[in-house]
Design an enzyme around this catalytic site. Structure first.
Site, PDB file in Angstrom:
ATOM      1  N   ARG A   1      -0.083   8.929 -10.196  1.00 17.00           N
ATOM      2  CA  ARG A   1      -0.244   7.694  -9.418  1.00 17.00           C
ATOM      3  C   ARG A   1       0.341   6.503 -10.180  1.00 17.00           C
ATOM      4  NH1 ARG A   1      -3.512   7.459  -5.093  1.00 17.00           N
ATOM      5  NH2 ARG A   1      -4.214   5.338  -5.549  1.00 17.00           N
TER       6      ARG A   1
ATOM      7  N   LEU B   1      10.725 -20.514  -2.524  1.00 18.19           N
ATOM      8  CA  LEU B   1       9.673 -19.625  -2.001  1.00 18.19           C
ATOM      9  C   LEU B   1       8.406 -19.686  -2.860  1.00 18.19           C
ATOM     10  CD1 LEU B   1       8.930 -17.204  -0.024  1.00 18.19           C
ATOM     11  CD2 LEU B   1       9.669 -15.706  -1.890  1.00 18.19           C
TER      12      LEU B   1
ATOM     13  N   ASP C   1       0.830  -1.207   0.000  1.00 18.74           N
ATOM     14  CA  ASP C   1       0.000   0.000   0.000  1.00 18.74           C
ATOM     15  C   ASP C   1       0.867   1.261   0.000  1.00 18.74           C
ATOM     16  OD1 ASP C   1      -2.372   1.368   0.042  1.00 18.74           O
ATOM     17  OD2 ASP C   1      -2.801   1.023   2.160  1.00 18.74           O
TER      18      ASP C   1
ATOM     19  N   HIS D   1       2.824   3.388  -9.062  1.00 18.81           N
ATOM     20  CA  HIS D   1       2.611   1.941  -9.214  1.00 18.81           C
ATOM     21  C   HIS D   1       3.802   1.291  -9.930  1.00 18.81           C
ATOM     22  CE1 HIS D   1      -1.252   2.135  -7.423  1.00 18.81           C
ATOM     23  NE2 HIS D   1      -1.838   2.799  -8.401  1.00 18.81           N
TER      24      HIS D   1
HETATM   25  C1  FPP Z   1      -5.813  -2.843   0.545  1.00 18.79           C
HETATM   26  O1  FPP Z   1      -6.399  -1.620   0.701  1.00 18.79           O
HETATM   27  C2  FPP Z   1      -4.626  -2.676  -0.285  1.00 18.79           C
HETATM   28  C3  FPP Z   1      -4.463  -3.357  -1.417  1.00 18.79           C
HETATM   29  C4  FPP Z   1      -5.421  -4.341  -1.928  1.00 18.79           C
HETATM   30  C5  FPP Z   1      -3.249  -3.100  -2.223  1.00 18.79           C
HETATM   31  C6  FPP Z   1      -3.575  -2.119  -3.296  1.00 18.79           C
HETATM   32  C7  FPP Z   1      -2.348  -1.880  -4.104  1.00 18.79           C
HETATM   33  C8  FPP Z   1      -2.413  -1.559  -5.376  1.00 18.79           C
HETATM   34  C9  FPP Z   1      -3.703  -1.411  -6.111  1.00 18.79           C
HETATM   35  C10 FPP Z   1      -1.138  -1.315  -6.151  1.00 18.79           C
HETATM   36  C11 FPP Z   1      -0.330  -2.548  -6.301  1.00 18.79           C
HETATM   37  C12 FPP Z   1       0.590  -2.314  -7.419  1.00 18.79           C
HETATM   38  C13 FPP Z   1       1.762  -2.937  -7.597  1.00 18.79           C
HETATM   39  C14 FPP Z   1       2.476  -2.641  -8.818  1.00 18.79           C
HETATM   40  C15 FPP Z   1       2.371  -3.868  -6.655  1.00 18.79           C
HETATM   41  P1  FPP Z   1      -7.607  -1.060  -0.158  1.00 18.79           P
HETATM   42  O2  FPP Z   1      -7.148   0.183  -0.831  1.00 18.79           O
HETATM   43  O3  FPP Z   1      -8.159  -2.159  -1.034  1.00 18.79           O
HETATM   44  O4  FPP Z   1      -8.678  -0.769   0.971  1.00 18.79           O
HETATM   45  P2  FPP Z   1      -8.834   0.465   1.957  1.00 18.79           P
HETATM   46  O5  FPP Z   1      -9.725   1.417   1.244  1.00 18.79           O
HETATM   47  O6  FPP Z   1      -9.432  -0.149   3.186  1.00 18.79           O
HETATM   48  O7  FPP Z   1      -7.456   1.036   2.231  1.00 18.79           O
END
Ligand code: FPP
Length: 234
Positions: free
Chosen positions: A25, A123, A12, A29
């Site tokens: 943004r 892993l 996150d 990413h």
């Molecule tokens: C959960 O919080 C966080 C996630 C599901 C991770 C989100 C991360 C990305 C979309 C980017 C990943 C990218 C790469 C390249 C690794 P949430 O935002 O779903 O929920 P919340 O609103 O409770 O914080």
């Protein structure tokens, strides 16, 4: 010393990392994906058996369409890149999540990664993509109901162990969960497997999250007193 088989990371803070630097943004990413690539390689050299990475939740489809499209393209390209790099590093890739809403291109890369790394013994990296903890429990329950109807299992034998075997990849319980970016919540991640996990929240935004910080968290985890509902043995 605690046993450490399964670590989860809620990846996150890419967007906030970029906004702080006046970048888009998407650039955040991209930086996050580069960091993740390095982190996985470092972790693959430790004794950890399974690494679950929450990279896109079922609920993340609510985000702006441009961001969702960018992320899906990024994952598709990135999976192609790591397919070559990780195969020879003995890393085995799995996916947890619903494939229904995903584009054919990304599904193709996911299936290729799973296939190419299937015989690897090092892993296990479990990408949680279009993943929701509640969705996983509902999907397992549907499969169990179907197996009960078809006499494949007897409902009286259903217990936690058998229920766990119906989850997406039947992985061990999480021992340690790390969430980057300062948010202190679970956000629907591995609700079943998290039951007795130790939780660590760091303010570091994911693109800045280093293996060194990861290793420090692991050291702190080792000193935690895990009781699983029992009493301290000392
Ligand atoms: C959960 O919080 C966080 C996630 C599901 C991770 C989100 C991360 C990305 C979309 C980017 C990943 C990218 C790469 C390249 C690794 P949430 O935002 O779903 O929920 P919340 O609103 O409770 O914080």
């Amino acid at each position: 010393m605690n046993e450490l088989k399964h670590v989860g990371i809620i990846v996150d803070g890419n967007g906030r990392w970029a906004t702080k630097r006046n970048k888009s943004r998407s650039e955040g990413h991209l930086e996050g994906s580069k960091n993740l690539e390095k982190l996985i390689l470092n972790i693959s050299e430790s004794n950890i058996k399974v690494l679950s990475l929450y990279v896109f939740s079922t609920e993340n489809f609510k985000r702006d369409k441009n961001e969702v499209d960018y992320l899906m393209n990024l994952f598709t390209k990135w999976f192609k890149i790591i397919n070559k790099k990780y195969k020879n590093k003995n890393i085995k890739i799995l996916f947890s999540g619903r494939k229904e809403n995903l584009d054919k291109k990304i599904i193709k890369e996911i299936e290729s990664l799973e296939h190419e790394t299937n015989d690897n013994t090092g892993l296990i990296v479990n990408f949680c993509l279009n993943y929701g903890g509640r969705a996983e429990i509902v999907d397992a329950t549907k499969k169990i109901c179907s197996d009960v109807i078809n006499d494949k299992i007897n409902i009286n034998n259903l217990d936690e162990k058998i229920f766990g075997e119906y989850l997406y990849n039947n992985l061990p319980d999480l021992d340690l969960l790390i969430r980057t970016s300062g948010e202190q919540r679970i956000s629907n991640f591995m609700l079943w497997q998290l039951s007795y996990a130790e939780l660590f929240f760091t303010n570091t935004l994911f693109p800045d999250f280093t293996y060194e910080e990861f290793a420090n968290i692991v050291n702190s985890y080792m000193k935690r007193d895990r009781r699983f509902g029992g009493t301290n043995k000392n």
